[in-house]
Design a protein around this motif. Structure first.
Motif, PDB file in Angstrom:
ATOM      1  N   ALA A  77    -110.096  27.841 -22.590  1.00  0.00           N
ATOM      2  CA  ALA A  77    -111.225  26.831 -22.426  1.00  0.00           C
ATOM      3  C   ALA A  77    -111.104  25.508 -21.572  1.00  0.00           C
ATOM      4  O   ALA A  77    -111.644  25.388 -20.794  1.00  0.00           O
ATOM      5  CB  ALA A  77    -111.433  26.357 -23.987  1.00  0.00           C
ATOM      6  N   ALA A  78    -109.495  25.160 -21.632  1.00  0.00           N
ATOM      7  CA  ALA A  78    -109.433  23.588 -20.820  1.00  0.00           C
ATOM      8  C   ALA A  78    -109.233  24.228 -19.358  1.00  0.00           C
ATOM      9  O   ALA A  78    -109.387  23.529 -18.611  1.00  0.00           O
ATOM     10  CB  ALA A  78    -108.125  23.322 -21.195  1.00  0.00           C
ATOM     11  N   ILE A  79    -108.861  25.644 -19.215  1.00  0.00           N
ATOM     12  CA  ILE A  79    -108.709  25.811 -17.820  1.00  0.00           C
ATOM     13  C   ILE A  79    -109.970  26.451 -17.343  1.00  0.00           C
ATOM     14  O   ILE A  79    -110.058  25.792 -16.060  1.00  0.00           O
ATOM     15  CB  ILE A  79    -107.677  27.457 -17.879  1.00  0.00           C
ATOM     16  CG1 ILE A  79    -106.284  26.909 -18.369  1.00  0.00           C
ATOM     17  CG2 ILE A  79    -107.549  28.002 -16.567  1.00  0.00           C
ATOM     18  CD1 ILE A  79    -105.615  28.298 -18.505  1.00  0.00           C
ATOM     19  N   PHE A  80    -110.669  27.000 -17.852  1.00  0.00           N
ATOM     20  CA  PHE A  80    -111.919  27.666 -17.187  1.00  0.00           C
ATOM     21  C   PHE A  80    -113.183  26.835 -17.532  1.00  0.00           C
ATOM     22  O   PHE A  80    -114.263  26.861 -16.723  1.00  0.00           O
ATOM     23  CB  PHE A  80    -112.253  29.167 -17.792  1.00  0.00           C
ATOM     24  CG  PHE A  80    -111.226  29.880 -17.252  1.00  0.00           C
ATOM     25  CD1 PHE A  80    -110.698  30.275 -16.005  1.00  0.00           C
ATOM     26  CD2 PHE A  80    -110.327  30.630 -18.347  1.00  0.00           C
ATOM     27  CE1 PHE A  80    -109.828  31.258 -15.807  1.00  0.00           C
ATOM     28  CE2 PHE A  80    -109.324  31.451 -18.087  1.00  0.00           C
ATOM     29  CZ  PHE A  80    -109.030  31.736 -16.796  1.00  0.00           C
ATOM     30  N   ASN A  81    -113.268  25.973 -18.468  1.00  0.00           N
ATOM     31  CA  ASN A  81    -114.591  25.371 -18.836  1.00  0.00           C
ATOM     32  C   ASN A  81    -114.316  23.977 -19.434  1.00  0.00           C
ATOM     33  O   ASN A  81    -114.818  23.456 -20.470  1.00  0.00           O
ATOM     34  CB  ASN A  81    -115.235  26.381 -20.125  1.00  0.00           C
ATOM     35  CG  ASN A  81    -115.581  27.717 -19.636  1.00  0.00           C
ATOM     36  OD1 ASN A  81    -116.660  27.710 -18.593  1.00  0.00           O
ATOM     37  ND2 ASN A  81    -114.787  28.624 -20.052  1.00  0.00           N
ATOM     38  N   ASP A  82    -113.625  23.076 -18.489  1.00  0.00           N
ATOM     39  CA  ASP A  82    -113.447  21.726 -18.954  1.00  0.00           C
ATOM     40  C   ASP A  82    -114.733  21.031 -18.642  1.00  0.00           C
ATOM     41  O   ASP A  82    -115.926  21.590 -18.151  1.00  0.00           O
ATOM     42  CB  ASP A  82    -112.527  21.135 -18.480  1.00  0.00           C
ATOM     43  CG  ASP A  82    -112.530  21.070 -16.797  1.00  0.00           C
ATOM     44  OD1 ASP A  82    -113.296  20.516 -16.414  1.00  0.00           O
ATOM     45  OD2 ASP A  82    -111.301  21.187 -16.107  1.00  0.00           O
ATOM     46  N   ASP A  83    -114.695  19.640 -18.859  1.00  0.00           N
ATOM     47  CA  ASP A  83    -116.159  19.028 -18.636  1.00  0.00           C
ATOM     48  C   ASP A  83    -115.925  18.175 -17.547  1.00  0.00           C
ATOM     49  O   ASP A  83    -116.951  17.224 -17.370  1.00  0.00           O
ATOM     50  CB  ASP A  83    -116.402  17.974 -19.955  1.00  0.00           C
ATOM     51  CG  ASP A  83    -115.444  17.067 -20.412  1.00  0.00           C
ATOM     52  OD1 ASP A  83    -114.352  17.100 -19.563  1.00  0.00           O
ATOM     53  OD2 ASP A  83    -115.690  16.291 -21.177  1.00  0.00           O
ATOM     54  N   HIS A  84    -114.938  18.271 -16.603  1.00  0.00           N
ATOM     55  CA  HIS A  84    -115.045  17.267 -15.515  1.00  0.00           C
ATOM     56  C   HIS A  84    -114.583  17.973 -14.326  1.00  0.00           C
ATOM     57  O   HIS A  84    -114.809  17.412 -13.094  1.00  0.00           O
ATOM     58  CB  HIS A  84    -113.728  16.373 -15.819  1.00  0.00           C
ATOM     59  CG  HIS A  84    -112.321  16.920 -16.247  1.00  0.00           C
ATOM     60  ND1 HIS A  84    -112.176  17.205 -17.262  1.00  0.00           N
ATOM     61  CD2 HIS A  84    -111.538  17.448 -15.202  1.00  0.00           C
ATOM     62  CE1 HIS A  84    -110.763  17.862 -17.047  1.00  0.00           C
ATOM     63  NE2 HIS A  84    -110.306  18.084 -15.836  1.00  0.00           N
ATOM     64  N   SER A  85    -114.328  19.363 -14.056  1.00  0.00           N
ATOM     65  CA  SER A  85    -113.829  19.827 -12.682  1.00  0.00           C
ATOM     66  C   SER A  85    -115.077  20.422 -11.996  1.00  0.00           C
ATOM     67  O   SER A  85    -116.041  20.822 -12.586  1.00  0.00           O
ATOM     68  CB  SER A  85    -112.978  21.130 -12.982  1.00  0.00           C
ATOM     69  OG  SER A  85    -111.682  20.633 -13.554  1.00  0.00           O
ATOM     70  N   TRP A  86    -115.126  20.236 -10.555  1.00  0.00           N
ATOM     71  CA  TRP A  86    -115.877  20.935 -10.018  1.00  0.00           C
ATOM     72  C   TRP A  86    -115.990  22.459  -9.880  1.00  0.00           C
ATOM     73  O   TRP A  86    -114.860  23.164  -9.665  1.00  0.00           O
ATOM     74  CB  TRP A  86    -116.019  20.504  -8.400  1.00  0.00           C
ATOM     75  CG  TRP A  86    -116.808  20.731  -7.508  1.00  0.00           C
ATOM     76  CD1 TRP A  86    -118.112  20.430  -7.428  1.00  0.00           C
ATOM     77  CD2 TRP A  86    -116.656  21.884  -6.689  1.00  0.00           C
ATOM     78  NE1 TRP A  86    -118.715  21.129  -6.362  1.00  0.00           N
ATOM     79  CE2 TRP A  86    -117.851  22.238  -5.924  1.00  0.00           C
ATOM     80  CE3 TRP A  86    -115.559  22.562  -6.177  1.00  0.00           C
ATOM     81  CZ2 TRP A  86    -117.982  22.925  -4.861  1.00  0.00           C
ATOM     82  CZ3 TRP A  86    -115.831  23.713  -5.277  1.00  0.00           C
ATOM     83  CH2 TRP A  86    -117.114  23.871  -4.663  1.00  0.00           C
ATOM     84  N   VAL A  87    -117.318  22.960 -10.162  1.00  0.00           N
ATOM     85  CA  VAL A  87    -117.364  24.459 -10.046  1.00  0.00           C
ATOM     86  C   VAL A  87    -118.133  24.954  -8.765  1.00  0.00           C
ATOM     87  O   VAL A  87    -119.197  24.476  -8.585  1.00  0.00           O
ATOM     88  CB  VAL A  87    -118.003  24.893 -11.269  1.00  0.00           C
ATOM     89  CG1 VAL A  87    -118.022  26.320 -11.151  1.00  0.00           C
ATOM     90  CG2 VAL A  87    -117.391  24.466 -12.350  1.00  0.00           C
ATOM     91  N   GLY A  88    -117.436  25.765  -8.035  1.00  0.00           N
ATOM     92  CA  GLY A  88    -118.239  26.435  -6.846  1.00  0.00           C
ATOM     93  C   GLY A  88    -118.020  27.705  -6.760  1.00  0.00           C
ATOM     94  O   GLY A  88    -117.958  28.446  -7.674  1.00  0.00           O
ATOM     95  N   GLY A  89    -118.273  28.268  -5.467  1.00  0.00           N
ATOM     96  CA  GLY A  89    -118.414  29.724  -5.473  1.00  0.00           C
ATOM     97  C   GLY A  89    -119.796  30.176  -5.903  1.00  0.00           C
ATOM     98  O   GLY A  89    -120.613  29.476  -5.940  1.00  0.00           O
ATOM     99  N   ASN A  90    -119.745  31.236  -6.729  1.00  0.00           N
ATOM    100  CA  ASN A  90    -120.731  31.788  -7.669  1.00  0.00           C
ATOM    101  C   ASN A  90    -120.666  31.194  -8.791  1.00  0.00           C
ATOM    102  O   ASN A  90    -119.897  32.089  -9.594  1.00  0.00           O
ATOM    103  CB  ASN A  90    -120.974  33.155  -7.523  1.00  0.00           C
ATOM    104  CG  ASN A  90    -122.073  33.835  -8.408  1.00  0.00           C
ATOM    105  OD1 ASN A  90    -122.993  33.168  -9.138  1.00  0.00           O
ATOM    106  ND2 ASN A  90    -122.504  35.009  -7.957  1.00  0.00           N
TER     107      ASN A  90
END
Length: 248
Positions: A77-90
Motif C-alpha cells: 500500500a505504501a509503495i504503490f498507493n500513497d497519498d503524496h507521490s506523483w503518478v505518471g505513465g498510464n
C-alpha cells in the motif's frame, strides 16, 4: 576467508554423504585422516570450490529475491498507493513501476531516459515517483521544491519540473530553482514559500521511512510488480522484467 570456508563446507556437502560428515563420532586420528583426504581432494579437484561458490551465490541471490518479494507484499500500500507521490505513465496500466530517486544521482539521470522510453514504448505501465533525497542538502532542496511545485501548481507542473531537474547539471540552489521554475511560467516565489510546508516534510519523511524498511541504501531503486531492482537497469532489462511479470 569466511567465504572460502563457507564454500568449502558447501563443496563437501555436495561431494560427501551426510553420514561421512559426522565428525563428532570420529577419533582424533580418524578426523585428522579425513581432513587430509579432504585437502587432497580439493587440491586435485579445485573446480569443486568454484562450483560451490556459484551455487552459494545463486542461493544468496534467490534468498534476496524472496526477501524483497516479502517486503514488497507487506508494504504494498505504501509503495504503490500513497497519498503524496506523483503518478505518471498510464494510471490504469497493468504493471506499476515505482522509482526511488535523487535528483543529484548520476545513475538516476542515466535511468531517466530509459524509463521515459519504457513508458512511451509500452503505453500500459503506471509509473510512481518516490522523492528520496539522500545525497546531501542540495538533493533535499530539489525534492522539497519538486513536491512544493506539485502542491502549489499541480501534477502537470510537477512533471515538467521533475523532467527539468533530471536533466539539470548545475548547482542546485534556491536561485537556480527559481529561474528553472520561472522558465516554465510557474510562480517560483509561491513554490519557494511552500517548501517548508508540513506536507512537504511529511512526504519526504514517509519515503525515507519506507526506504528504511525496504532496506534501500542507494538510488535508483525500482519496484516493478513484486520485484525490487536495486540500481540502474538499462531499457532492455526493464522491458524483460515487465514481460516476465505479464507472464505470471
Amino acid at each position: 576467508m569466511t567465504r572460502i570456508l563457507t564454500t568449502t563446507a558447501l563443496a563437501l556437502s555436495m561431494a560427501m554423504p551426510a553420514a561421512a560428515l559426522d565428525l563428532g563420532s570420529m577419533s582424533d586420528a580418524d578426523r585428522a585422516a579425513l581432513h587430509q583426504e579432504i585437502r587432497n581432494y580439493l587440491l586435485e579437484n579445485p573446480e569443486v570450490i568454484m562450483e560451490a561458490v556459484a551455487v552459494l551465490e545463486q542461493r544468496q541471490q534467490q534468498d534476496q529475491v524472496n526477501a524483497d518479494q516479502e517486503l514488497v507484499d507487506t508494504h504494498s500500500a505504501a509503495i504503490f498507493n500513497d497519498d503524496h507521490s506523483w503518478v505518471g505513465g498510464n494510471p490504469e496500466g497493468d504493471i506499476t513501476v515505482v522509482e526511488f530517486l535523487d535528483y543529484r544521482c548520476g545513475y538516476c539521470k542515466r535511468a531517466y531516459n530509459d524509463v521515459k522510453q519504457l513508458l512511451e514504448k509500452d503505453g500500459n505501465i503506471r509509473f510512481v515517483v518516490k522523492e528520496f533525497p539522500i545525497l546531501g542538502e542540495a538533493s533535499m532542496l530539489a525534492s522539497r521544491f519538486a513536491i512544493a511545485t506539485k502542491l502549489e501548481a499541480g501534477d502537470d507542473a510537477y512533471e515538467t519540473l521533475h523532467d527539468a531537474l533530471m536533466a539539470f547539471n548545475g548547482d542546485i540552489t534556491e536561485p537556480a530553482l527559481k529561474r528553472l521554475a520561472s522558465s516554465f511560467g510557474l510562480d517560483a516565489d509561491a513554490i519557494l514559500a511552500r517548501m517548508d510546508d508540513a506536507a512537504v516534510s511529511e512526504a519526504i519523511a514517509q519515503n525515507h521511512a519506507l526506504g528504511g524498511v525496504l532496506q534501500i541504501t542507494g538510488t535508483p531503486t525500482f519496484v516493478m510488480g513484486d520485484q525490487m531492482v536495486r540500481g540502474y537497469v538499462p531499457l532492455e532489462g526493464m522491458e524483460q522484467i515487465v514481460a516476465e511479470l505479464r507472464k505470471e
